[in-house]
Enzyme design. Structure first.
Site, PDB file in Angstrom:
ATOM      1  N   HIS A   1       0.835  -1.201   0.000  1.00  0.00           N
ATOM      2  CA  HIS A   1       0.000   0.000   0.000  1.00  0.00           C
ATOM      3  C   HIS A   1       0.869   1.249   0.000  1.00  0.00           C
ATOM      4  O   HIS A   1       0.524   2.256  -0.632  1.00  0.00           O
ATOM      5  CB  HIS A   1      -0.931   0.002   1.212  1.00  0.00           C
ATOM      6  N   CYS A   2       2.007   1.168   0.667  1.00  0.00           N
ATOM      7  CA  CYS A   2       2.913   2.317   0.747  1.00  0.00           C
ATOM      8  C   CYS A   2       3.506   2.704  -0.606  1.00  0.00           C
ATOM      9  O   CYS A   2       3.882   3.862  -0.805  1.00  0.00           O
ATOM     10  CB  CYS A   2       4.047   2.038   1.719  1.00  0.00           C
ATOM     11  N   ILE A   3       3.623   1.757  -1.535  1.00  0.00           N
ATOM     12  CA  ILE A   3       4.286   2.058  -2.807  1.00  0.00           C
ATOM     13  C   ILE A   3       3.301   2.232  -3.955  1.00  0.00           C
ATOM     14  O   ILE A   3       3.723   2.365  -5.111  1.00  0.00           O
ATOM     15  CB  ILE A   3       5.340   0.988  -3.162  1.00  0.00           C
TER      16      ILE A   3
END
Length: 340
Positions: A331-333
């Site tokens: 989700h962070c990338i």
């Protein structure tokens, strides 16, 4: 100031339709060192999963990294963009996309970037959102305060989850009160109600981003994690989060249904330090959910539990342990571009 909300814009829930997913090709040897190729392999696996239903919009640094990305990604539906960036954390450095009334148009929300409280100020990260917005020629709203995309989680129906550890941290917006931040979030994201959890995972350099501790999976339904082992470094935090969530009602006055899934437990980096591993850092694509796994005994249980939340999507567990060395997971990338 006229806000996006005043003009009918809001951030849709992640399970609503996407046109594309924005990512950045892992390129910085000085950051990833000998792990770079392993990170690229995990990145490619994620792209293969997402590309089944969404176009991939991927930033590349230069001609060399563009060629490497083309070679590794093969015939996937990819658009490559020569936009400089500091590292791959697109959830935080890309724009937050919102949709207008009736899904008639898109707009970009661009906030001030300060490297997660000035911990990691990498060259070009502060310009990524503006450069993407300019390349798309969308309407853009610029805000004179700090917000990262991973710090907020919306249900698309007026509710936003976040944490005090992040948004009320002195290293973000010390000049703003909680009431002022709530007003800013409501106006920018088009929401009605802010639900505050207190804190996030141990050793999370984002200061408690919500997308590692609590995620909406449907209107009125939220997931969190539950420790399975006594040596889980976040057992106390998980219990606190579940208790808090069960006291919340959303913007439509529904009491939240809380679904607890297993935690990965104790996950260590090569130096023996605790990593902020989270199964909740999944990405919801149009036809599937991609869950980060870390090689623990709870991987299969967690993927199955998340799959039960998305009966109309395929749920995949893919390795993200090398990406996690940088501090985050899938989700962070990623940053989804909603469909209009």
């Amino acid at each position: 100031m006229i806000t996006p909300k005043d003009l009918g814009f809001h951030q849709p829930a992640e399970w609503e339709p996407h046109t594309a997913c924005w990512l950045a090709w892992p390129s910085h040897r000085e950051l990833w060192l000998e792990q770079l190729e392993a990170v690229q392999s995990e990145f490619v696996d994620l792209c293969k999963a997402i590309a089944q239903s969404e176009t991939l919009e991927i930033l590349v640094l230069d001609e060399a990294s563009e060629q490497t990305a083309r070679d590794r990604l093969g015939d996937l539906p990819v658009c490559l963009h020569r936009i400089p960036f500091g590292d791959i954390w697109m959830r935080d450095i890309a724009p937050i996309f919102t949709i207008g009334a009736g899904r008639s148009q898109l707009a970009s929300l661009n906030f001030i970037w300060n490297g997660w409280g000035e911990k990691y100020l990498l060259e070009n990260d502060d310009e990524v959102a503006a450069r993407i917005a300019k390349s798309l020629d969308f309407r853009t709203f610029n805000f004179a305060w700090i917000l990262e995309g991973g710090a907020v989680e919306v249900d698309g129906q007026g509710t936003c989850l976040t944490t005090r550890q992040c948004l009320l941290n002195k290293n973000r917006n010390p000049h703003m009160s909680q009431a002022e931040i709530e007003m800013g979030l409501c106006g920018a994201l088009g929401v009605e109600k802010i639900l505050w959890l207190d804190r996030g995972l141990l050793n999370d350099h984002t200061d408690g981003h919500i997308d590692t501790i609590a995620r909406f999976v449907a209107p009125g339904v939220v997931t969190c994690m539950q420790a399975q082992d006594p040596d889980d470094p976040n057992s106390e935090v998980f219990a606190e989060i579940a208790t808090q969530l069960r006291t919340f009602t959303d913007a439509r006055d529904r009491k939240l249904e809380v679904i607890e899934i297993p935690s990965p437990g104790l996950v260590l980096d090569p130096d023996g330090e605790v990593m902020p591993a989270s199964y909740l850092n999944f990405y919801i694509a149009n036809d599937r959910v991609v869950v980060p796994i870390y090689g623990t005994q709870y991987d299969d249980q967690a993927v199955a539990a998340i799959a039960a939340c998305f009966p109309n999507r395929q749920t995949l567990g893919l390795s993200a342990k090398h990406i996690l060395l940088g501090g985050g997971a899938f989700h962070c990338i990623t940053q989804q571009q909603p469909a209009v």
